[in-house]
Design a protein around this motif. Sequence first.
Motif, PDB file in Angstrom:
ATOM      1  N   PRO A 216       0.810  -1.217   0.000  1.00 50.51           N
ATOM      2  CA  PRO A 216       0.000   0.000   0.000  1.00 50.51           C
ATOM      3  C   PRO A 216       0.845   1.269   0.000  1.00 50.51           C
ATOM      4  O   PRO A 216       1.921   1.298   0.604  1.00 50.51           O
ATOM      5  N   LEU A 217       0.343   2.284  -0.681  1.00 46.51           N
ATOM      6  CA  LEU A 217       0.949   3.614  -0.605  1.00 46.51           C
ATOM      7  C   LEU A 217       0.698   4.132   0.801  1.00 46.51           C
ATOM      8  O   LEU A 217      -0.433   4.152   1.265  1.00 46.51           O
ATOM      9  N   GLU A 218       1.738   4.542   1.497  1.00 46.39           N
ATOM     10  CA  GLU A 218       1.522   4.909   2.885  1.00 46.39           C
ATOM     11  C   GLU A 218       1.308   6.401   3.062  1.00 46.39           C
ATOM     12  O   GLU A 218       0.265   6.854   3.519  1.00 46.39           O
ATOM     13  N   GLU A 219       2.305   7.164   2.630  1.00 48.83           N
ATOM     14  CA  GLU A 219       2.149   8.603   2.814  1.00 48.83           C
ATOM     15  C   GLU A 219       1.244   9.155   1.723  1.00 48.83           C
ATOM     16  O   GLU A 219       1.252   8.691   0.602  1.00 48.83           O
ATOM     17  N   ALA A 220       0.465  10.141   2.073  1.00 50.87           N
ATOM     18  CA  ALA A 220      -0.349  10.876   1.110  1.00 50.87           C
ATOM     19  C   ALA A 220      -1.469  10.055   0.484  1.00 50.87           C
ATOM     20  O   ALA A 220      -2.094  10.492  -0.463  1.00 50.87           O
ATOM     21  N   ALA A 221      -1.731   8.871   1.015  1.00 51.58           N
ATOM     22  CA  ALA A 221      -2.849   8.106   0.472  1.00 51.58           C
ATOM     23  C   ALA A 221      -4.163   8.675   1.008  1.00 51.58           C
ATOM     24  O   ALA A 221      -4.309   8.914   2.202  1.00 51.58           O
ATOM     25  N   VAL A 222      -5.091   8.910   0.097  1.00 47.73           N
ATOM     26  CA  VAL A 222      -6.424   9.339   0.512  1.00 47.73           C
ATOM     27  C   VAL A 222      -7.245   8.081   0.744  1.00 47.73           C
ATOM     28  O   VAL A 222      -7.449   7.293  -0.177  1.00 47.73           O
ATOM     29  N   LEU A 223      -7.696   7.888   1.966  1.00 53.10           N
ATOM     30  CA  LEU A 223      -8.429   6.657   2.284  1.00 53.10           C
ATOM     31  C   LEU A 223      -9.831   6.701   1.691  1.00 53.10           C
ATOM     32  O   LEU A 223     -10.411   7.771   1.498  1.00 53.10           O
ATOM     33  N   GLY A 256     -14.609  10.490 -14.435  1.00 50.46           N
ATOM     34  CA  GLY A 256     -13.873  11.504 -13.691  1.00 50.46           C
ATOM     35  C   GLY A 256     -12.644  11.943 -14.467  1.00 50.46           C
ATOM     36  O   GLY A 256     -12.255  11.305 -15.456  1.00 50.46           O
ATOM     37  N   GLY A 257     -12.062  13.014 -14.008  1.00 49.87           N
ATOM     38  CA  GLY A 257     -10.920  13.575 -14.713  1.00 49.87           C
ATOM     39  C   GLY A 257      -9.706  12.663 -14.643  1.00 49.87           C
ATOM     40  O   GLY A 257      -9.626  11.780 -13.796  1.00 49.87           O
ATOM     41  N   GLY A 258      -8.765  12.913 -15.565  1.00 45.99           N
ATOM     42  CA  GLY A 258      -7.529  12.140 -15.581  1.00 45.99           C
ATOM     43  C   GLY A 258      -6.797  12.301 -14.269  1.00 45.99           C
ATOM     44  O   GLY A 258      -6.813  13.374 -13.662  1.00 45.99           O
ATOM     45  N   TYR A 259      -6.190  11.239 -13.777  1.00 48.09           N
ATOM     46  CA  TYR A 259      -5.377  11.252 -12.558  1.00 48.09           C
ATOM     47  C   TYR A 259      -6.216  11.433 -11.301  1.00 48.09           C
ATOM     48  O   TYR A 259      -5.703  11.833 -10.265  1.00 48.09           O
ATOM     49  N   HIS A 260      -7.497  11.132 -11.360  1.00 43.41           N
ATOM     50  CA  HIS A 260      -8.325  11.270 -10.161  1.00 43.41           C
ATOM     51  C   HIS A 260      -8.602   9.931  -9.468  1.00 43.41           C
ATOM     52  O   HIS A 260      -9.448   9.851  -8.588  1.00 43.41           O
ATOM     53  N   GLY A 261      -7.921   8.854  -9.924  1.00 45.88           N
ATOM     54  CA  GLY A 261      -8.003   7.596  -9.192  1.00 45.88           C
ATOM     55  C   GLY A 261      -8.975   6.566  -9.760  1.00 45.88           C
ATOM     56  O   GLY A 261      -9.352   5.634  -9.057  1.00 45.88           O
ATOM     57  N   LYS A 262      -9.361   6.706 -11.022  1.00 41.08           N
ATOM     58  CA  LYS A 262     -10.298   5.750 -11.629  1.00 41.08           C
ATOM     59  C   LYS A 262      -9.665   4.362 -11.776  1.00 41.08           C
ATOM     60  O   LYS A 262     -10.216   3.359 -11.335  1.00 41.08           O
ATOM     61  N   SER A 263      -8.500   4.335 -12.404  1.00 39.85           N
ATOM     62  CA  SER A 263      -7.854   3.037 -12.639  1.00 39.85           C
ATOM     63  C   SER A 263      -7.443   2.382 -11.322  1.00 39.85           C
ATOM     64  O   SER A 263      -7.494   1.159 -11.181  1.00 39.85           O
ATOM     65  N   THR A 264      -7.056   3.204 -10.363  1.00 39.54           N
ATOM     66  CA  THR A 264      -6.674   2.661  -9.056  1.00 39.54           C
ATOM     67  C   THR A 264      -7.846   1.929  -8.408  1.00 39.54           C
ATOM     68  O   THR A 264      -7.687   0.851  -7.845  1.00 39.54           O
ATOM     69  N   LEU A 265      -9.033   2.508  -8.534  1.00 34.67           N
ATOM     70  CA  LEU A 265     -10.226   1.846  -7.999  1.00 34.67           C
ATOM     71  C   LEU A 265     -10.485   0.540  -8.741  1.00 34.67           C
ATOM     72  O   LEU A 265     -10.716  -0.507  -8.129  1.00 34.67           O
ATOM     73  N   GLU A 353     -10.577   2.037 -19.935  1.00 34.01           N
ATOM     74  CA  GLU A 353     -10.301   2.697 -21.220  1.00 34.01           C
ATOM     75  C   GLU A 353      -8.797   2.763 -21.498  1.00 34.01           C
ATOM     76  O   GLU A 353      -8.377   2.755 -22.647  1.00 34.01           O
ATOM     77  N   ASP A 354      -7.985   2.824 -20.426  1.00 35.18           N
ATOM     78  CA  ASP A 354      -6.532   2.921 -20.608  1.00 35.18           C
ATOM     79  C   ASP A 354      -5.973   1.738 -21.400  1.00 35.18           C
ATOM     80  O   ASP A 354      -4.949   1.863 -22.080  1.00 35.18           O
ATOM     81  N   THR A 355      -6.603   0.587 -21.278  1.00 38.05           N
ATOM     82  CA  THR A 355      -6.069  -0.617 -21.911  1.00 38.05           C
ATOM     83  C   THR A 355      -7.089  -1.229 -22.874  1.00 38.05           C
ATOM     84  O   THR A 355      -7.139  -2.439 -23.045  1.00 38.05           O
ATOM     85  N   GLU A 418     -10.651  13.782  -7.014  1.00 39.63           N
ATOM     86  CA  GLU A 418      -9.532  13.799  -6.066  1.00 39.63           C
ATOM     87  C   GLU A 418      -9.537  12.551  -5.179  1.00 39.63           C
ATOM     88  O   GLU A 418      -9.434  12.632  -3.955  1.00 39.63           O
ATOM     89  N   TYR A 419      -9.695  11.422  -5.837  1.00 40.31           N
ATOM     90  CA  TYR A 419      -9.657  10.088  -5.202  1.00 40.31           C
ATOM     91  C   TYR A 419     -10.882   9.779  -4.343  1.00 40.31           C
ATOM     92  O   TYR A 419     -10.905   8.766  -3.648  1.00 40.31           O
ATOM     93  N   VAL A 420     -11.881  10.636  -4.387  1.00 37.47           N
ATOM     94  CA  VAL A 420     -13.089  10.387  -3.606  1.00 37.47           C
ATOM     95  C   VAL A 420     -14.249  10.109  -4.567  1.00 37.47           C
ATOM     96  O   VAL A 420     -14.492  10.886  -5.482  1.00 37.47           O
TER      97      VAL A 420
HETATM   98  P1  ADP Z   1      -6.925   7.821 -13.497  1.00 35.19           P
HETATM   99  O1  ADP Z   1      -7.153   6.414 -13.932  1.00 35.19           O
HETATM  100  O2  ADP Z   1      -8.169   8.476 -13.002  1.00 35.19           O
HETATM  101  O3  ADP Z   1      -6.261   8.643 -14.545  1.00 35.19           O
HETATM  102  P2  ADP Z   1      -5.120   6.672 -11.540  1.00 35.19           P
HETATM  103  O4  ADP Z   1      -6.021   5.744 -10.848  1.00 35.19           O
HETATM  104  O5  ADP Z   1      -4.149   6.096 -12.500  1.00 35.19           O
HETATM  105  O6  ADP Z   1      -5.939   7.837 -12.242  1.00 35.19           O
HETATM  106  O7  ADP Z   1      -4.370   7.474 -10.398  1.00 35.19           O
HETATM  107  C1  ADP Z   1      -3.434   8.493 -10.678  1.00 35.19           C
HETATM  108  C2  ADP Z   1      -2.370   8.552  -9.574  1.00 35.19           C
HETATM  109  O8  ADP Z   1      -2.963   8.863  -8.333  1.00 35.19           O
HETATM  110  C3  ADP Z   1      -1.635   7.246  -9.372  1.00 35.19           C
HETATM  111  O9  ADP Z   1      -0.263   7.516  -9.195  1.00 35.19           O
HETATM  112  C4  ADP Z   1      -2.225   6.671  -8.114  1.00 35.19           C
HETATM  113  O10 ADP Z   1      -1.313   5.873  -7.396  1.00 35.19           O
HETATM  114  C5  ADP Z   1      -2.602   7.904  -7.335  1.00 35.19           C
HETATM  115  N1  ADP Z   1      -3.771   7.629  -6.483  1.00 35.19           N
HETATM  116  C6  ADP Z   1      -4.901   6.986  -6.832  1.00 35.19           C
HETATM  117  N2  ADP Z   1      -5.758   6.908  -5.808  1.00 35.19           N
HETATM  118  C7  ADP Z   1      -5.164   7.522  -4.764  1.00 35.19           C
HETATM  119  C8  ADP Z   1      -5.542   7.758  -3.403  1.00 35.19           C
HETATM  120  N3  ADP Z   1      -6.711   7.342  -2.919  1.00 35.19           N
HETATM  121  N4  ADP Z   1      -4.667   8.423  -2.616  1.00 35.19           N
HETATM  122  C9  ADP Z   1      -3.489   8.854  -3.095  1.00 35.19           C
HETATM  123  N5  ADP Z   1      -3.083   8.651  -4.347  1.00 35.19           N
HETATM  124  C10 ADP Z   1      -3.895   8.002  -5.195  1.00 35.19           C
END
Ligand code: ADP
Length: 575
Positions: A216-223, A256-265, A353-355, A418-420
């Motif tokens: 897990p990402l520890e610092e700066a992770a939005v729960l 949601g916008g790019g880099y807002h945590g879609k793929s991470t979810l 969509e990324d892949t 913003e990851y929410v």
């Molecule tokens: P998207 O698919 O919306 O473009 P990603 O899911 O790839 O965005 O996330 C973009 C970046 O944000 C990645 O580096 C990811 O690790 C980081 N990230 C995603 N979710 C969180 C979170 N809840 N807290 C902190 N960082 C996050």
Amino acid sequence: MKTKTDLRSILQRIDRRGYKAYREIQGTYQFDDFTLLLDHVQGDPFAEPSRMRVRVDQARAGFPPDTYQGKNREIGLRDYLTRQFHQAILQVCPRQRRGTGRSGLIQIDAPGQEILLRTSCLINERFVEARFKVGLPAAGRSILAKEALVMLFHELPQIVGMSLFMKKLNHRLLYEHLEVNEDQDALRQMLEPSKLVAFVAEGSCLPRMSGVDDRPLEEAAVLFRAPESLQFTFTLPTSGEVTGMGIPEGVTLIIGGGYHGKSTLLDALQRSVYNHIPGDGRERCVTVSDAVKIRAEDGRNIETVDISPFINNLPYGKDTTSFSTPNASGSTSQAANIIEMLEVGATALFIDEDTSATNFMIRDRRMQLMVAKEKEPITPLIDKIRLLCSERGVSTVLVVGGSGDYFDVADTVIGMEEYVPKELTAEARRIVTEVKTQRSSEGGVSFGDVRDRIPMAASIDASRGKREVKITTQGTRGIGFGTNTIDLTALEQLVSPSQTLAVAKSLVYLRNNYMNGLRPVRELMAMLERDLTVQGLDVLSKRSSGEYALPRRLEVAGALNRLRSLRAKYAEQTD
Ligand code: ADP
Ligand code: MG
């Protein structure tokens, strides 16, 4: 039974002799607290290390029945003890070099973030057993008995002492591991009655350390926070109530916008077909176990797949009801990936969509006007996605930041900001009525057939040279299968190299035991799944091996489908 004194005197006698003399120590020896089984001794210091087992009588090991009785507890404890053994190795012998080649190595399956059924450790009322590998030490090719004695009489007993006795372990952490595992199995069982495909608990940590580090990402992770309208609360067997976001069956968009945590979810969802260890951040996230990630995979081999639900009218009249190619395009590969997974019973599809191939995902109004339907081979997913759900009961979770046309076909829309997550279904509905896409639907009235295919046993050949079965694995990325290589990089839910090995062996097992030119892939996978879960992974090899972890039948089928030598035919259709 021979004793450790016997082993010591053999080792002293063969000191400095040629490496082959190590063969003499093969056998079983009684130590003070355990039995050492030297199953297979390597032929030279550079070869695969020697395979060994340690057995501790339960009377000494002292694991109470509630730590291993019931499938779920047993899997949890076996996984936990493997981790303890692995940790002990790192503490007792961090350097692991005692001569030439692999001399000095002590190795057990190194688990990642998932709790899997593994063969590295066994437990029952009679004993605890660990299976591991040892590089027997040599200088050049001559035996270093002194070093071997240190490893087997000093290091190994320490490692065993630290990991395989209940009284030496931290009981709180041990039970936490078992309970977290049990809760996840229970939570996963609660999805279907609630008509959900996945659940993510409040407070989960979804982002990972890096693209190559699954911790897990520890610092700066939005729960994780669940939007109110999608909140579900469940009661877990060991830890009480848990609240989080439920993803309903049907078609769900993650926008949601790019880099807002879609793929991470989505990544967290696709990984949560497995249970995670305490502290992973996803240990209260679960997904239905037959959910599968689908992606484009241009260049892959396709053997006799009916991709006509998605692809028709290829140039020069190439048949798509029985489609084969050594070099698929992005869209045909994505279509085949879906059909093949439906064939073996996938119940939910996850697509990012990324892949994905853009032309597989969408054909907008303007393109429909420019290129007539008759001239476009592809029926995009947007026009089949509802039929998948209504006819076949298959849900889809889709990351689409790029096309609002999908609002038309969605049951649920989740927006990441913003990851929410927020639920945006109502807004999406409003936009659908206010702004028409003016697309015409191209999907027809039915999804189309998914036909059973029968693999030809002769086309699944793992032999190379004089070896009847020659298998190598490259992490979770690929398999060397006889003279073939199988590219597994698109099977994102293969998570452990030990699963990869089990996948490769499963293909051989199926070929040798069940493929008879009559049984379709679907039936073969069901038989395999039954054997691996009921009889255990040891059916995969004659010799007991500590190197297997249970794969899903979906990944086994995925590997079979990617074997370039595969030949298949359709089963007779009875309906
Ligand atoms: P998207 O698919 O919306 O473009 P990603 O899911 O790839 O965005 O996330 C973009 C970046 O944000 C990645 O580096 C990811 O690790 C980081 N990230 C995603 N979710 C969180 C979170 N809840 N807290 C902190 N960082 C996050
Ligand atoms: Mg993304």
